[in-house]
Design an enzyme around this catalytic site. Structure first.
Site, PDB file in Angstrom:
ATOM      1  CB  CYS A   2      -0.943   0.101   1.192  1.00 14.23           C
ATOM      2  SG  CYS A   2      -2.139  -1.216   1.261  1.00 14.23           S
ATOM      3  NE  ARG A  27       4.632   1.492  -0.058  1.00 12.96           N
ATOM      4  CZ  ARG A  27       5.609   1.161   0.761  1.00 12.96           C
ATOM      5  NH1 ARG A  27       6.853   1.356   0.412  1.00 12.96           N
ATOM      6  NH2 ARG A  27       5.351   0.633   1.936  1.00 12.96           N
ATOM      7  CD1 TRP A  73      -0.148  -6.133  -3.194  1.00 11.90           C
ATOM      8  CD2 TRP A  73      -0.496  -6.757  -1.075  1.00 11.90           C
ATOM      9  NE1 TRP A  73       0.126  -7.468  -3.103  1.00 11.90           N
ATOM     10  CE2 TRP A  73      -0.083  -7.880  -1.819  1.00 11.90           C
ATOM     11  CE3 TRP A  73      -0.780  -6.929   0.276  1.00 11.90           C
ATOM     12  CZ2 TRP A  73       0.066  -9.148  -1.257  1.00 11.90           C
ATOM     13  CZ3 TRP A  73      -0.635  -8.188   0.844  1.00 11.90           C
ATOM     14  CH2 TRP A  73      -0.206  -9.271   0.076  1.00 11.90           C
ATOM     15  CG  ASN A  99       1.402   0.499   4.277  1.00 10.20           C
ATOM     16  OD1 ASN A  99       1.106  -0.667   4.064  1.00 10.20           O
ATOM     17  ND2 ASN A  99       2.646   0.945   4.236  1.00 10.20           N
ATOM     18  N   GLY A 100      -0.786  -1.330   6.311  1.00 12.88           N
ATOM     19  CA  GLY A 100      -0.445  -2.249   7.404  1.00 12.88           C
ATOM     20  C   GLY A 100      -1.610  -3.161   7.706  1.00 12.88           C
ATOM     21  CD  GLU A 484      16.737 -13.263  -7.956  1.00 10.27           C
ATOM     22  OE1 GLU A 484      16.178 -13.790  -6.976  1.00 10.27           O
ATOM     23  OE2 GLU A 484      16.416 -12.135  -8.371  1.00 10.27           O
ATOM     24  CE  LYS A 488      13.413 -11.118  -9.998  1.00  7.21           C
ATOM     25  NZ  LYS A 488      14.156 -10.975  -8.799  1.00  7.21           N
ATOM     26  CD  GLU A 491       9.422 -11.439  -8.387  1.00  8.36           C
ATOM     27  OE1 GLU A 491       9.006 -10.644  -7.543  1.00  8.36           O
ATOM     28  OE2 GLU A 491      10.596 -11.415  -8.811  1.00  8.36           O
ATOM     29  CG  HIS A 507      17.959 -37.074  -5.231  1.00 11.66           C
ATOM     30  ND1 HIS A 507      18.299 -38.337  -4.813  1.00 11.66           N
ATOM     31  CD2 HIS A 507      19.126 -36.452  -5.537  1.00 11.66           C
ATOM     32  CE1 HIS A 507      19.617 -38.472  -4.830  1.00 11.66           C
ATOM     33  NE2 HIS A 507      20.146 -37.325  -5.270  1.00 11.66           N
ATOM     34  CE  LYS A 606      11.550  -2.911  -5.485  1.00  8.17           C
ATOM     35  NZ  LYS A 606      12.238  -3.998  -6.204  1.00  8.17           N
TER      36      LYS A 606
END
Ligand code: M6R
Length: 611
Positions: A2, A27, A73, A99-100, A484, A488, A491, A507, A606
């Site tokens: 947010c 955000r 968000w 926000n929170g 990584e 990427k 996302e 395995h 983010k």
């Protein structure tokens, strides 16, 4: 998560707030809204992006010199118009953005329901707002007093901004656990989740701390704690230029940030690394050099991409410093009562410096006597402030939701710390350290070489863009790079991707391999090379499509691959600084080929300031 923006001053608030919201859209972008004070409170909000809000207000009264805005968000309640912020209190006299997460919102809601309150949204925010409203009405007290009383009952994390019907030019703000910056101008003040909304107006900012409350008017900033003591705001001068938060001709922030890496890695090394003199200077860390050298173990705590940087650093630190390293997901570490001894060294790695889990994890560890070192990008952020010492990554603002340049800057800083400790402890031959320092100095140039022609990677991206799944494999230093690369891709393109240690795939994951599965190997020439080549053969034998990141001139790996991305030859310890770059580009171009919004991938934000 947010984004919040506020303005009070002599300008029209709407354009200032909306521009600020666009800067903070990374955000969260489930909905956007604004409350303006113009004789009375006017609230406009809309599901979707800030652009949808702009369309929604066409023809409406958007004048007013004081306003607060929000980009959401979603946590409590689906993305919708009615769950969008700002919320209006039942009395209609207060508007609030948040926000929170208010963890005990349900308990507060039950109390309010019993008193006859009704709710228009599913949000915890509307509950807190009416809780404040009810205290104010019942106690006949000021808004400030009501907020103070309310916040003493609240558990969870918040930044709240309130505007009040009866106080046309005043914004009231409070914070615990989520970021809040106040920009100080002449006859005006700005508020934001970070400094980006205010950069073109002022460079003077105040970072608000937890349990602080601010009363902001055009000419006045009063800072208090929840005990009603007046505090002196600490005004800092920002060292960021507006250009750093704009796209600068690139189609997306992600692409701009990938291309910035030669410069950002250089900036990160500058003034710290002098390979000719075999010297590393990291003043923040050096204060604790003795403690680090004597530590029985180092614990890296982080999330997401930063966790991958930590995992890479585990390999580097153990090799260079012969110290036992553990790498922890902050979200697990904070809840599982880890054994921490006074003197344990914790390295918190975070781009934003605001990730809630990382923040709480280090707060807990600090209380148990651990030494906290921060490897953080955002100057003045919460993790940077709570750490005993640290080293900034100096990558500049990272706006693309997918982290790229922050990762390579984190690796550069962590490598320097490891080499510094190796020098002090004498755990690595001086010639080897010297060679690594020279190699580190050459990394920006080598990254530039990778970026000088990306057409090959673009073609590979187009070729595999319709695949349903991807497997990423690597060993040793390149194993975290495989993780990584997979993150990427997930996302940015929404393709399912898994990263695995190359040998471990036998395995289980090898069962996934068929003639439809692209398998990306991170296969540079290193001490595992022959083994990785065997792993490539195993995939090829099962008709998997081998794509590989290889060292220049490595014909063996090239011949085994359907598609290759080459990187310059480099010491294996520093290879991740190079091998990750083609994988960032591959994800980017696949995302573009699939028409995805790469800077604002669905469901993501983010800065994850809720747990
Ligand atoms: O700001 P931080 O580095 O603490 O953020 C950690 C993660 O949320 C972040 O790396 C996330 O995984 C990114 N979206 C990865 O691209």
């Amino acid at each position: 998560m947010c984004g919040i923006v506020g303005y009070t001053g002599y300008r029209d608030a709407f354009p200032v707030v909306v521009k600020g919201l666009k800067r903070l859209e990374y955000r969260g972008y489930d909905s956007a809204g604004i409350a303006l004070h113009n004789q009375s409170l006017h609230v406009y909000k809309k599901m979707g992006k800030v652009a949808d809000l702009e369309e929604h207000v066409v023809g409406k009264n958007i004048s007013g010199k004081t306003g607060i805005g929000h980009t959401r968000w979603a946590t409590h309640g689906e993305p919708s118009d009615r769950n969008a912020h700002p919320h209006l209190s039942a009395s209609g006299k207060l508007a609030m953005i948040h926000n929170g997460i208010i963890e005990n919102y349900n308990q507060l809601k039950q109390e309010l329901l019993q008193k006859g309150y009704q709710f228009k949204s599913d949000t915890d925010t509307e509950v807190l707002l009416n809780f404040i409203d009810e205290i104010k009405e019942n106690n006949h007290c000021s808004l400030e007093e009501a907020v103070r009383i309310a916040l003493k009952r609240v558990t969870g994390a918040y930044v709240i901004l309130l505007v009040e019907q009866d106080a046309p030019d005043t914004i009231l703000a409070a914070r615990k656990g989520s970021p809040l910056v106040i920009g100080v101008g002449k006859g005006e003040h700005f508020l934001g989740s970070d400094a980006s909304p205010m950069l073109e107006y002022t460079k003077e900012v105040v970072y608000v701390n937890d349990y602080e409350l601010a009363i902001i008017r055009p000419d006045e900033l009063i800072l208090k704690n929840l005990g009603n003591e007046v505090l002196t705001p600490y005004v800092q001068k920002l060292d960021i230029e507006l250009a750093a938060i704009e796209k600068g001709g690139y189609d997306h922030f992600m692409l701009k940030e990938i291309f910035e890496q030669p410069q950002t890695i250089y900036d990160c090394l500058r003034g710290r690394l002098d390979a000719h003199k075999n010297k590393i200077t990291l003043s923040g860390i050096e204060q604790y050099a003795k403690e680090i050298c004597n530590a029985n173990r180092i614990i890296m705590v982080a999330c997401g991409t930063s966790w991958h940087a930590g995992l890479t650093a585990e390999y580097i630190f153990e090799e260079c410093c012969r110290i036992n390293v553990e790498v922890e997901y902050a979200s697990e570490f904070r809840y599982r009562n880890p054994v921490i001894h006074p003197g344990d060294v914790i390295i918190a790695i975070s781009q934003s410096g605001e990730t809630a889990d990382t923040l709480v994890a280090i707060e807990n560890a600090k209380a148990k006597g651990a030494i906290i070192l921060g490897v953080v990008n955002v100057v003045g952020s919460s993790i940077a402030r709570i750490s005993h010492a640290g080293a900034y990554t100096h990558a500049g603002p990272e706006i693309g939701v997918a982290s790229t340049k922050a990762f390579t800057a984190q690796l550069a800083v962590l490598s320097m710390i490891a080499l510094k400790i190796a020098q002090l402890k004498g755990t690595m031959p001086a010639e080897r350290i010297s060679a690594l320092l020279s190699e580190l100095e050459e990394i920006p140039g080598k990254v530039q070489q990778i970026l000088s022609d990306t057409t090959g990677i673009e073609s590979i991206a187009k070729k595999y863009a319709t695949a349903r799944d991807f497997l990423y494999l690597g060993r040793g230093y390149n194993f975290p790079v495989a993780l990584e690369g997979a993150l990427k891709l997930k996302e940015i393109s929404y393709i399912h991707a898994e990263g695995y240690p190359a040998a471990e795939m036998k395995h289980g994951p090898i069962a996934l391999v068929d003639d439809q599965l692209p398998v990306v190997f991170v296969a540079t020439r290193d001490s595992y090379h022959e083994k990785v080549i065997s792993n490539m053969q195993e995939i090829k034998a099962r008709k998997g499509k081998v794509i590989a990141v290889v060292s220049e001139g490595d014909e063996t790996a090239i011949n085994l691959s359907e598609s290759v991305m080459t990187v310059p030859v480099c010491d294996e310890m520093l290879a991740p600084l190079l091998t990750v770059v083609p994988l960032q580009l591959l994800a980017y171009y696949i995302g573009i080929a699939r028409d995805c919004d790469v800077d604002k991938p669905r469901n993501l934000a983010k800065s994850v300031t809720v747990e």
